[in-house]
Scaffold this active site. Sequence first.
Site, mmCIF file in Angstrom:
data_model
loop_
_atom_site.group_PDB
_atom_site.id
_atom_site.type_symbol
_atom_site.label_atom_id
_atom_site.label_comp_id
_atom_site.label_asym_id
_atom_site.label_seq_id
_atom_site.Cartn_x
_atom_site.Cartn_y
_atom_site.Cartn_z
ATOM 1 N N GLU A 167 -43.974 -107.783 -33.384
ATOM 2 C CA GLU A 167 -45.360 -108.208 -33.180
ATOM 3 C C GLU A 167 -45.517 -109.309 -32.138
ATOM 4 O O GLU A 167 -46.127 -110.347 -32.400
ATOM 5 C CB GLU A 167 -46.004 -108.605 -34.519
ATOM 6 C CG GLU A 167 -46.102 -107.430 -35.462
ATOM 7 C CD GLU A 167 -47.048 -107.643 -36.640
ATOM 8 O OE1 GLU A 167 -47.720 -108.685 -36.692
ATOM 9 O OE2 GLU A 167 -47.132 -106.742 -37.492
ATOM 10 N N GLU A 376 -43.996 -101.031 -40.688
ATOM 11 C CA GLU A 376 -44.696 -101.818 -41.706
ATOM 12 C C GLU A 376 -46.031 -101.152 -42.020
ATOM 13 O O GLU A 376 -46.690 -100.615 -41.120
ATOM 14 C CB GLU A 376 -44.949 -103.265 -41.266
ATOM 15 C CG GLU A 376 -43.692 -104.109 -41.167
ATOM 16 C CD GLU A 376 -43.973 -105.566 -40.800
ATOM 17 O OE1 GLU A 376 -45.027 -106.099 -41.182
ATOM 18 O OE2 GLU A 376 -43.118 -106.146 -40.098
#
Length: 493
Positions: A167, A376
């Site tokens: 991220e 995720e």
Amino acid sequence: MHYNQHPRFPQNFMWGASSAAWQVEGAVAEDGRTPAIIDLNSKTKAPFADNSIAADHYHHVKEDVALMAKCGFSSYRFSLSWPRIIPASNGEVNQAGISFYNNLIDELKAHNIEPIVTLYHYDMPLWVEEELGGWKSRATIAAFEHYARTCFEAFGDRVKYWLSINEQNMQIAYGDWLGVSKGCNDWFRDQWRVNHIINLCHATAVNLCHELVEGGKIGPVPGMVPIYPASSHPMDQIAAMNAEEFTEKIWNDTYVFGRYSNFLQAYWRNNNIDPGIEPGDEELMASAHIDFIAVNCYRSNTAKWAPASAKPQAYQLNKTGEKGKLVFPVVPGAYQLVRNPHVEYTDWDWEIDPVSLRYVLRYLWDHYQLPLMVTENGFGAHEHKDENGEIHDQARINYLRENIFQLGLAIEDGCEVISYNPWSFTDLLSTGNGIEKRYGLVYIDVTDDELNQAQLSGVVPPCTRIEKDSFTWYSKLITSNGTEWGGDISHGC
Ligand code: BGP
């Protein structure tokens, strides 16, 4: 469109779950590990516990992998801790750190579970920050290169799926939450220099993986929050496109095309931003070809136009788990995010929107045509044992069932998706709400208060593992390769 009653998953599809070193391992000062910048950040989230003990996975590795095997996993996504492997600026490799991960990887392979390994999930060693200047300094690129090389050489014989940086987009777009903006005087401009240095680290890791790991594949891990326009007003569509650019598209374009997009270059020009590009950088970025895109996706967002005269508002995440505390951002002249009346929300005000997973997979496949894996996806909740010591997490089962169904539809739509790894395997530390915000298929029988007290007493609690109802449900679904759904599906309608 015509679909089977249930979507079909490819025969070799990998099912597992996900974690990150700093959120699951604990043992932060054991066997030579030195502090990470995220350790300090985690201490700013009181009254929640910091990451000193977390789920104590460091001392439960065998037991945890045995549970994964019992559930029927064929993959496990986790991260390596940089300060456990390279604890000091002399660059020496900590053999105890290497042994820990060797044991974990060997244990996984012994159970036919494919390791999917993230190099960087927020735990930069403190020495890199203090002695080199962290992400603000180009000296960090060589330190990261040494770390990545060490990992590929140590584990590349068994690890074939690598993830570069978790991220990056969220670390930049929401720099305060994870402490990435710390020490910058002008984050509006500085973020692009920091971002450029991270891009060079990513590109370095991609090339090194291909050079050092036989059959090795590597990709980035964008945090994807699909953006819907709030209405059919034309300016809401532009707002959604702006939000998409500034929170995710800029990063994905750079990874895939190896260059900064025209949109970003125009933005830099219009705002007098110098991202610090030096000779050779563009060649390095262009030479790094990723093999797949790993996707973190929990929720969607909704955007509305914000005129230039609008009052700016910074994004404020919900820090307590009491509904209604999240404040959406307003970026004048670009977009604002607003509540979506068509979806429900978690206790942390995250949209519960399974269709967002289908949307995001379709979006990424259409734009980039690279294989995808889900690294995720999950449901954060307050949870407690009942009087029998059991955890009945029906809301998580519903979330996962609906999301996996949408993943299946995306595959039927033609997207090439190779693996699904929800967050998280066991409960672990959240980024800001300790262990109170639980995501696991497996309950860790400890509270934030107990973790805080344990730090004072120096006695690590047992952190007993208890399978939640979602563990049993997920096991049935994955061992039948997506045919035993155990309940009705709303089909996103
Ligand atoms: C992702 C991060 C994870 C994880 C997850 C859940 O963005 O990659 O590290 O924490 O979000 O977020 P949170 O812990 O804030 O609920």
